[in-house]
Design an enzyme around this catalytic site. Structure first.
Site, short mmCIF file in Angstrom:
data_model
loop_
_atom_site.label_atom_id
_atom_site.label_comp_id
_atom_site.label_asym_id
_atom_site.label_seq_id
_atom_site.Cartn_x
_atom_site.Cartn_y
_atom_site.Cartn_z
N ASP A 175 -31.58 -11.13 -20.21
CA ASP A 175 -32.61 -11.44 -19.24
C ASP A 175 -33.79 -12.04 -20.01
O ASP A 175 -33.65 -12.35 -21.19
CB ASP A 175 -33.02 -10.20 -18.43
CG ASP A 175 -33.77 -9.15 -19.23
OD1 ASP A 175 -33.93 -9.32 -20.47
OD2 ASP A 175 -34.21 -8.16 -18.63
N CYS A 232 -31.59 -7.00 -23.19
CA CYS A 232 -32.75 -7.01 -22.30
C CYS A 232 -33.90 -6.37 -23.07
O CYS A 232 -33.82 -6.25 -24.29
CB CYS A 232 -32.46 -6.30 -20.97
SG CYS A 232 -32.07 -4.54 -21.07
N THR A 248 -35.02 -3.20 -23.24
CA THR A 248 -34.63 -1.95 -23.89
C THR A 248 -33.13 -1.84 -24.14
O THR A 248 -32.70 -1.00 -24.91
CB THR A 248 -35.03 -0.73 -23.03
OG1 THR A 248 -34.31 -0.80 -21.79
CG2 THR A 248 -36.53 -0.68 -22.80
N HIS A 292 -14.30 4.37 -32.25
CA HIS A 292 -13.90 5.54 -31.47
C HIS A 292 -13.79 5.29 -29.97
O HIS A 292 -12.93 5.89 -29.32
CB HIS A 292 -14.90 6.68 -31.67
CG HIS A 292 -14.93 7.20 -33.07
ND1 HIS A 292 -15.67 8.30 -33.42
CD2 HIS A 292 -14.33 6.79 -34.21
CE1 HIS A 292 -15.53 8.55 -34.71
NE2 HIS A 292 -14.73 7.63 -35.22
N HIS A 337 -8.66 9.29 -29.68
CA HIS A 337 -9.63 8.39 -29.07
C HIS A 337 -9.04 7.69 -27.86
O HIS A 337 -9.72 7.52 -26.84
CB HIS A 337 -10.14 7.37 -30.08
CG HIS A 337 -10.86 8.00 -31.23
ND1 HIS A 337 -11.89 8.90 -31.06
CD2 HIS A 337 -10.70 7.87 -32.57
CE1 HIS A 337 -12.34 9.29 -32.24
NE2 HIS A 337 -11.62 8.69 -33.18
#
Length: 144
Positions: A8, A65, A67, A98, A134
């Site tokens: 963004d 973005c 954060t 993992h 996993h």
């Protein structure tokens, strides 16, 4: 390897730097936007990226973005997408090894471009372990 990358407005500048970094490594890049730092809605770009991944038109994705949180939340709404928010190299390695994460999310207001490139390198360069435990765990949370 073919990467799809999107951001963004908050991640636009970092996205451009990461694109140049991976082009210098010889990667094919699909840029789904945004194309400027003008305000926009991050779910639009998360959807464009996840559509390309789900269609098998790229190997891995990177979303940026401010954060990284919004992008990771939006991408993880899509079945088959395993988006991981990483702001350190160890987490990027662990989530590929993992969790077989297929989308890396980062926050341009949280880390700098140099660290972001190191994190992205580790994410892209780390293979999934194919460890039975996993695989079992991924199958379990994919059914939630």
């Amino acid at each position: 390897m073919k990467l799809v990358i999107g951001s963004d407005h908050g991640g636009y500048t970092m996205k451009q730097e990461i694109i140049e970094h991976f082009k210098s490594r010889g990667f094919e890049i699909v840029d789904v936007g945004t194309d400027s730092p003008a305000s926009c809605d991050y779910p639009v770009y998360a959807k464009k990226l996840t559509d390309i991944l789900k269609a098998g038109e790229a190997d891995l994705g990177i979303l940026i973005c401010g954060t990284g949180i919004g992008m990771s939340m939006a991408a993880n709404k899509v079945d088959g997408i395993r988006a991981a928010l990483c702001h350190d190299v160890f987490s990027a390695e662990a989530t590929r090894s993992h969790n077989n994460a297929n989308v890396l999310c980062m926050g341009a207001r949280v880390i700098g471009a140099g660290l972001a490139c190191m994190i992205a390198d580790k994410f892209v360069d780390t293979p999934f372990s194919n460890d039975e435990r996993h695989i079992r765990r991924i199958s379990m949370y994919s059914k939630l």
